[in-house]
Design an enzyme around this catalytic site. Structure first.
Site, PDB file in Angstrom:
ATOM      1  CB  ALA A 306      10.819 -24.017  31.275  1.00 60.78           C
ATOM      2  CG  ASP A 307      14.516 -18.707  31.824  1.00 63.68           C
ATOM      3  OD1 ASP A 307      14.735 -18.210  30.782  1.00 63.68           O
ATOM      4  OD2 ASP A 307      15.497 -18.079  32.804  1.00 63.68           O
ATOM      5  CB  CYS A 308      13.899 -19.220  26.774  1.00 63.82           C
ATOM      6  SG  CYS A 308      12.393 -18.173  26.894  1.00 63.82           S
TER       7      CYS A 308
END
Ligand SMILES: *[C@@H]1O[C@H](CO)[C@@H](O)[C@H](O)[C@H]1NC(C)=O
Ligand SMILES: *[C@@H]1O[C@H](CO)[C@@H](O)[C@H](O)[C@H]1NC(C)=O
Ligand SMILES: *[C@@H]1O[C@H](CO)[C@@H](O)[C@H](O)[C@H]1NC(C)=O
Ligand SMILES: *[C@@H]1O[C@H](CO)[C@@H](O)[C@H](O)[C@H]1NC(C)=O
Ligand SMILES: *[C@@H]1O[C@H](CO)[C@@H](O)[C@H](O)[C@H]1NC(C)=O
Length: 797
Positions: A306-308
């Site tokens: 996942a993107d942060c």
């Protein structure tokens, strides 16, 4: 505390304990690996009894054994980017987040610079490097960046998993992250991805494998951000709340196409899902986008991340289904998201299992995916490929710095060159140059983002200093900064220009105008930059050369047409060696051959179309123009693929396959195609590419002649155009490109082998990839000098 510090501590421990199985070579610390007999002796465990350390077993089986030994709490503690490790299994912590978009960067916590390694080689940002259209260069940069990454890993200063490259197609010129991307064409973006990823990942001799899950990795790359993510912050709309309304057709044809190439042709080890929603569903929670597409359809050999804080964003930003954190975590895990950059998985996954939102089996699958990647990287058994020998001397080496300069030289685009003003002839005297503008003394600005948080580079080559090597310089900034909020200093710059034999104006943008989290509102130069250029030019009696540092396009119609601006150069963000690369072009040490990877639109374009409008095709009912060269037919400042040289080239198509007969399967159906004139084709208008045995090649042989006086490289573009009259067909689409070197007065034969299906297909409104029958056109070249050929397609039972 970062896990990398835990790792360093462990490595130091290994150095002291095992000088037999480890070594100290040129300042490189001992190599760390999990499956080290002596470490297990300390734990009073016989390593031979542990299948996860058994080199004879496939990684899948070893990963399963490892995961099966963990309690649920131990499992969940490995699901965030800061994996905690499991002491009793000799599994240390690991920080997954490192970045290497255009050089190893400390933007992710997995990488640190310090006195020992203060910086790594900084390359131009991808939007410039892609402009070389040189696939070998893209791949070579990946190899050099991963050499430095491995060296930093050996020194305990970086991980092995790098969340690069960014392969989002540039749909709108305002986007703040254009600098990170390979431009607007999905095919070019995909080819860049494949080459850069292979440069980062491939271990020599193991580019292919029958068992891809055992293929060793140099470092693990990551193609991001999947998908349809190209809005950061524009007029109150931000990526944490944005719901992209996207048609299935645009997904297949544009937004997802490069990711498919990255996974299938690049064999990337990871894909990152994005912050935005697509048609209501957050990308990181969509099983169709993740598990069913990336994993099942494309067979990803790796992990999905996942993107942060993307999962948190589902809850706090999108408020998706009014999910609680526990529910969001369950949904993401079930969708096939393996690793969280953030704390939601580690904090809530145990509860998600307990509440039945997800099964422990799901978590096991994800953990196996991530541990197999660490095994392929040598984290368990030691570095593959002899990389443990890389050390401090392999970072910022002269050869690496030279490649950075070479990348900028190959990529810089010459936009205007009236009366062959460039290359500038300095003669025998000592010429005087005025070097002005907010970027004249640029250092950090040339790095743009995903560079070095510390602002340090191996070294900087400033534009001013490089031009000073060719003559005496007079400086007057004209503006304090890129913002150029005041015109007070313009007079001094005009005076400096009047004393000089030539004036260089360094203008453009920087991270204060286009950045992650910051889209543009206009396509103009900021503040008084335009006045600076016009006032100097109006007063000039000697050559004026404008050099632009920027990623996205700028409406420069006023200088394109200004008779006293003789030359314009676009240098993207050219990296730490940018200054001398620009000077090499200006003074003719290198003949420019870069080409624009983006359409340069006029300011009026963005006034016609809101940034949040996702469709690529024009929508006449709403007066919305199309996007990118494939669908926008209006006027441009410069078109996609534009770029000049100091020499001239001509083309001749020597041969082209003119007839393609495709055998259809016995039961294969023809597919109807919608025509503008409503015609009903009784013959077979089209076939579905996925159902067609399509091994035929359309061969195109082009003779490229350098008709000028200077040797030079040249990029040959080959476009295909579907039969005329099809509703919604692109104006043209890039099918192939090749950069070739042609000495002055000579010719080169360049051969293209186009795939009859993939390179001539269209995507229909219902998202089928269809190959139309009839006459397709092949266009070689970009501008007025383009040449064409015809190739006809027939389908037979
Ligand atoms: C993803 O698909 C596979 C089938 O390839 C299935 O076995 C697996 O359970 C799915 N994963 C998740 C998390 O749904
Ligand atoms: C520009 O370069 C010249 C020659 O090296 C130097 O004398 C001058 O100080 C530089 N200008 C600035 C503003 O640093
Ligand atoms: C250009 O595209 C517009 C739709 O945006 C269309 O109405 C127009 O006919 C096109 N013009 C040409 C010359 O193709
Ligand atoms: C596909 O076409 C090629 C040549 O046209 C032929 O040799 C091959 O047998 C075909 N394969 C199938 C599966 O029909
Ligand atoms: C492409 O890049 C490679 C690596 O820098 C270089 O050796 C080669 O000359 C370039 N090709 C052309 C045609 O410029």
């Amino acid at each position: 505390m970062h896990q990398s510090q835990t790792m360093v501590a462990l490595q130091v421990g290994f150095v002291m304990l095992f000088f037999v199985s480890t070594y100290n070579y040129c300042g490189v610390e001992a190599e760390f690996k999990i499956c080290d007999i002596t470490a297990f002796q300390r734990l009073k465990v016989d390593m031979a009894t542990l299948p996860y350390c058994d080199k004879k077993l496939p990684y899948q089986a070893r990963a399963k054994d490892l995961v099966d030994r963990m309690t649920l709490a131990e499992k969940v503690a490995q699901l965030g980017d800061k994996a905690i490790g499991v002491g009793r299994l000799n599994l240390p912590g690991y920080e997954w987040w490192s970045e290497a978009l255009h050089g190893v960067s400390d933007v992710g916590p997995g990488t640190r610079f310090d006195q020992i390694v203060p910086a790594a080689t900084n390359f131009p940002t991808p939007i410039l490097t892609v402009s070389s259209f040189n696939e070998t260069l893209w791949n070579t940069i990946g190899q050099v960046v991963s050499d430095e990454a491995r060296a930093m890993y050996n020194l305990g200063k970086a991980g092995l998993t790098f969340w690069s490259p960014n392969i989002n197609v540039v749909r709108d010129p305002r986007w703040g992250r254009v600098t990170e991307t390979p431009g607007e064409d999905p095919y070019v973006v995909g080819r860049y991805a494949v080459n850069y990823v292979r440069g980062l990942q491939d271990v020599k001799g193991f580019e292919k494998s029958n068992d891809p899950n055992s293929r060793p990795l140099k470092v693990a790359a990551c193609c991001k951000h999947y998908a349809a993510y190209d809005i950061d912050k524009w007029k109150g709309v931000d990526r944490f709340h944005f719901d992209a309304k996207v048609t299935e057709r645009d997904m297949v044809e544009t937004f997802v196409a490069p990711f498919k190439m990255c996974v299938k042709d690049g064999d990337v080890a990871s894909v990152m899902c994005s912050f935005n929603r697509i048609n209501g569903v957050p990308t990181c929670a969509d099983p169709k986008l993740l598990n069913q597409t990336i994993r099942e359809l494309w067979n990803l050999n790796g992990y999905i991340v996942a993107d942060c804080d993307s999962i948190e964003v589902m809850v706090s930003g999108h408020k998706y289904l009014n999910d609680t954190p526990v529910e969001a975590v369950g949904q993401a895990l079930k969708a096939g998201l393996d690793l969280d950059c953030g704390k939601y998985y580690p904090n809530y996954a145990t509860e998600a299992v307990k509440q039945g939102k997800v099964t422990e089996d799901n978590i096991d699958t994800s953990l196996r995916n991530i541990f197999v990647v660490l095994m392929r990287l040598g984290w368990f058994d030691g570095s593959p490929g002899g990389y443990s020998r890389l050390g401090r001397n392999d970072i910022c080496s002269p050869a690496h710095l030279e490649l950075s300069a070479e990348a900028a030289r190959q990529s810089i685009v010459l936009l205007k060159n009236d009366k062959n003003t460039l290359p500038l002839n300095v003669g025998n005297g000592k010429p005087k140059f005025a070097v002005v503008g907010p970027h004249a003394q640029a250092t950090k600005a040339m790095l743009s983002n995903y560079a070095l948080n510390t602002g340090v580079a191996c070294r900087f080559s400033k534009p001013n200093d490089s031009i000073a090597e060719y003559g005496e310089v007079v400086n007057a900034p004209g503006c304090d900064s890129v913002k150029c909020a005041s015109g007070d200093q313009i007079g001094q710059a005009v005076q400096a220009s009047k004393q000089a034999d030539a004036t260089f104006i360094f203008v453009g943008l920087d991270l204060s105008r286009e950045a992650e989290g910051l889209d543009r509102d206009d396509l103009n130069f900021p503040g008084f930059q335009k006045s600076l250029i016009t006032q100097i030019s109006d007063a000039a009696t000697k050559p004026v050369i404008v050099v632009i540092f920027a990623a996205g396009c700028i409406d420069i119609a006023f200088i394109k047409d200004h008779p006293k601006v003789q030359a314009i150069i676009w240098a993207g963000y050219p990296g730490a060696e940018g200054g001398h690369a620009v000077a090499d072009i200006i003074f003719g040490k290198y003949n420019p051959a870069g080409r624009l990877p983006l359409t340069w639109y006029p300011q009026s374009y963005i006034e016609e179309i809101p940034m949040i409008s996702m469709p690529l095709r024009p929508i006449p009912e709403s007066n919305l123009p199309g996007r990118t060269y494939k669908f926008y037919n209006g006027s441009t400042i410069y078109p996609f693929g534009y770029g000049l040289s100091y020499t001239t080239f001509s083309y001749a198509i020597k041969s082209a396959t003119d007839l393609v007969k495709l055998d259809m399967g016995k039961l294969q159906q023809c597919k109807q195609i919608q025509f503008l004139d409503g015609r009903k084709n009784t013959q077979c208008p089209g076939v579905v590419v996925g159902e067609t045995n399509c091994t035929q090649v359309v061969n195109v042989k082009v003779e490229v002649t350098n008709t000028g006086k200077m040797d030079g490289a040249h990029v040959v573009f080959v476009y295909s155009v579907p039969p005329s009259g099809i509703v919604g067909a692109p104006i043209k689409r890039l099918a192939a490109f090749k950069r070739v070197f042609v000495a002055a007065g000579t010719s080169q034969m360049v051969e293209f082998m186009l795939n009859a299906c993939n390179d001539f297909s269209i995507v229909t409104e219902d998202a089928y990839e269809i190959l139309p029958s009839g006459d397709h056109m092949i266009i070689v070249g970009n501008g007025a000098d383009a040449v064409t050929a015809k190739t006809s397609f027939f389908f037979e039972h």
